[in-house]
Design a protein around this motif. Structure first.
Motif, PDB file in Angstrom:
ATOM      1  N   LEU A 319      43.253   1.977  -4.351  1.00  0.00           N
ATOM      2  CA  LEU A 319      42.148   2.651  -3.665  1.00  0.00           C
ATOM      3  C   LEU A 319      41.808   3.973  -4.345  1.00  0.00           C
ATOM      4  CD1 LEU A 319      42.872   2.102   0.143  1.00  0.00           C
ATOM      5  CD2 LEU A 319      41.097   1.029  -1.252  1.00  0.00           C
ATOM      6  N   ASN A 322      40.018   3.219  -7.760  1.00  0.00           N
ATOM      7  CA  ASN A 322      38.862   2.325  -7.636  1.00  0.00           C
ATOM      8  C   ASN A 322      39.109   0.955  -8.265  1.00  0.00           C
ATOM      9  OD1 ASN A 322      36.264   2.027  -6.430  1.00  0.00           O
ATOM     10  ND2 ASN A 322      35.317   2.094  -8.454  1.00  0.00           N
ATOM     11  N   GLN A 325      38.044  -1.506  -4.139  1.00  0.00           N
ATOM     12  CA  GLN A 325      36.836  -0.739  -3.872  1.00  0.00           C
ATOM     13  C   GLN A 325      36.602  -0.395  -2.407  1.00  0.00           C
ATOM     14  OE1 GLN A 325      36.832  -3.423  -6.191  1.00  0.00           O
ATOM     15  NE2 GLN A 325      37.150  -1.720  -7.610  1.00  0.00           N
ATOM     16  N   LEU A 326      37.133  -1.187  -1.490  1.00  0.00           N
ATOM     17  CA  LEU A 326      36.857  -0.910  -0.076  1.00  0.00           C
ATOM     18  C   LEU A 326      37.984  -1.424   0.802  1.00  0.00           C
ATOM     19  CD1 LEU A 326      35.859  -3.740   1.446  1.00  0.00           C
ATOM     20  CD2 LEU A 326      33.789  -3.314   0.161  1.00  0.00           C
ATOM     21  N   ARG A 377      36.832   9.808  -0.142  1.00  0.00           N
ATOM     22  CA  ARG A 377      37.203   8.433  -0.473  1.00  0.00           C
ATOM     23  C   ARG A 377      37.393   7.607   0.794  1.00  0.00           C
ATOM     24  NH1 ARG A 377      36.300   4.486  -3.990  1.00  0.00           N
ATOM     25  NH2 ARG A 377      38.119   3.181  -4.388  1.00  0.00           N
ATOM     26  N   THR A 381      35.314   4.194   1.110  1.00  0.00           N
ATOM     27  CA  THR A 381      35.918   2.862   1.202  1.00  0.00           C
ATOM     28  C   THR A 381      35.683   2.194   2.548  1.00  0.00           C
ATOM     29  OG1 THR A 381      38.052   3.825   1.871  1.00  0.00           O
ATOM     30  CG2 THR A 381      37.731   3.385  -0.483  1.00  0.00           C
TER      31      THR A 381
END
Length: 477
Positions: A319, A322, A325-326, A377, A381
């Motif tokens: 995370l 990256n 990504q989510l 972040r 995310t």
């Protein structure tokens, strides 16, 4: 209805800053410097409601892009309906979900799509969109993909596991990938080597290894890494973007990172269970009530993995960097009584799934508190990237003029105790997150300008949620 949120710190993926947010009707009308005036008048006197967010974060409503409400599976059905599941989501700061329309072999895809509309319409507290599961890839399936894209279903999921239920062979997967490359769909994969898992599970049962612990050991990381690598290669050959759901093994993250480093459009989804839970602590759990079947509470696929092997920290690292990504949940809840207990004496019969839709925003925020990810972040995310990935950005996933008035006011000085008799609204007879303590609290949740949760009071209605007709992913090239 005009609502003014004052004094808060607005957080988007690009940064944070003190600002006031004005919502008119269902849309965000303005993001203004604190104390701004409108036509020379104090804004507070020109609105219907003022919310003081001093000392709190003002963030885009959470988007859970992987849920399974009312999903039939393993001789049972997920215990959350659209009503109970979206209510729980709202309590936890999620204002949109993307649920999976299920197609089993020989079922008509379009019929299933309309069935999911019947399930959700008038029963959802928050807005919802759909992905489509493809289990029976034939010429008619490929034609249906084109039709569904025009309906706003722009992402399709296939499986390399669950023989005679969902599993597609490599040729079927490749044909679907080719169609996705043609029509702009985002292709999604549940990536485990199901054929190998079937052998390992059969051998375990024959050896008398029947408890939930063996659900994890018979789905080893090698079966995930191999399948992830295989579908990445098929997607590369078809020249289609690829999204891997519920990544749980650090080796699978490495495969995704390697593909991305060489320029391939591959994405990975993290889930709270793979960031926090483990094989040793959870699947092997024992209790007075359930004995060595206690671990069934945490049976899901892919499985929660060994902490000793470092999978959980690899997920957090993914995370941060990256490479993942989510964060979604794969919310697919089953009760222990009458559902999970179908697998007593045979772990292969335990319905797979964990309930997390209510707790995703809190659990990932705890990662901010613990220094694992940044505040921005967290928002990226849990809100921004899901909107971009699944064709909703601009309408969802951002606090800016013109976007839907989906806003969460989050108190970093608050506290949330998770547990069945505490903050639990999912339709389950246990909490997979019992005893977790969060250094933060969802104070107010606004969906399209309507306050649906405020000050520990639920104000939502099942008549509120609307279908999101999604566009193509912003990550297509």
């Amino acid at each position: 209805m005009k609502t003014l949120i004052t004094g808060g710190t607005v957080v988007n993926s690009t940064g944070r800053g003190l600002a006031d947010v004005l919502i008119e009707g269902e849309k965000i009308a303005a993001v203004l410097p604190p104390g701004s005036q409108l036509l020379g008048a104090d804004l507070k006197s020109a609105v219907d409601k003022v919310i003081d967010a001093t000392g709190k974060y003002v963030i885009p409503g959470g988007i859970d892009a992987h849920t399974h409400m009312e999903m039939p599976f393993g001789g049972s059905s997920a215990s959350d309906t659209f009503e109970t599941g979206t209510t729980a989501a709202a309590w936890g700061g999620t204002t949109s979900i993307v649920d999976f329309v299920v197609q089993y072999p020989h079922q008509n895809i379009l019929d299933q799509y309309h069935l999911w509309h019947e399930k959700a319409a008038g029963n959802s507290v928050i807005d919802y969109g759909f992905h489509q599961i493809l289990s029976d890839v034939q010429d008619s399936s490929l034609t249906a993909m084109d039709e569904l894209i025009s309906e706003g279903v722009t992402s399709f999921k296939l499986f390399t596991a669950y023989k005679d239920v969902f599993l597609s062979d490599d040729g079927q997967i490749f044909r679907a990938f080719q169609k996705g490359a043609e029509n702009g769909a985002l292709m999604m994969m549940h990536a485990e080597n199901g054929s190998v898992i079937d052998v390992l599970q059969k051998q375990a049962i024959e050896a008398g290894h029947t408890t939930p612990y063996y659900h994890g050991t018979t789905r080893p990381w090698q079966t995930e890494e191999e399948a992830v690598h295989r579908v990445i290669m098929l997607a590369d050959l078809a020249r289609v973007p690829l999204y891997i759901v519920h990544v749980s093994a650090k080796q699978a993250v490495e495969q995704i990172a390697t593909a991305r480093d060489r320029g391939q459009n591959v994405f990975g989804e993290a889930c709270p269970q793979y960031l926090y839970l483990s094989l040793e602590e959870h699947l092997a759990a024992v209790s007075e009530q359930w004995g060595d079947f206690e671990g069934a509470k945490w049976v899901c696929s892919t499985p929660v993995r060994s902490r000793e092997e470092g999978h959980q920290e690899a997920m957090w690292q993914g995370l941060r960097t990256n490479d993942l990504q989510l964060v979604a949940t794969d919310h697919c809840p089953f009760c222990m009584t009458d559902q999970k207990e179908l697998g007593i004496g045979d772990f292969t019969k335990i319905p797979n799934g964990i309930g997390s839709v209510e707790h995703r925003m809190d659990l990932i925020y705890q990662g901010v508190v613990d220094g694992k990810i940044t505040l921005e972040r967290w928002v990226e995310t849990c809100s921004v990237t899901p909107a971009r990935m699944f064709g909703m950005y601009g309408q969802k996933g951002v606090i800016q003029p013109g976007a839907d008035g989906d806003v969460v006011i989050y108190d970093p000085n608050g506290h949330t105790s998770i547990g069945l008799n505490k903050t639990h609204h999912m339709n389950m007879d246990y909490s997979a997150w019992e005893g977790y303590e969060i250094a933060g609290h969802v104070d107010t949740v606004i969906s399209r300008g309507s306050i649906i949760v405020d000050n520990n009071t639920f104000l939502g209605s099942t008549s509120h949620g609307k279908y999101i007709k999604r566009g193509l992913s912003q990550y297509l090239i």
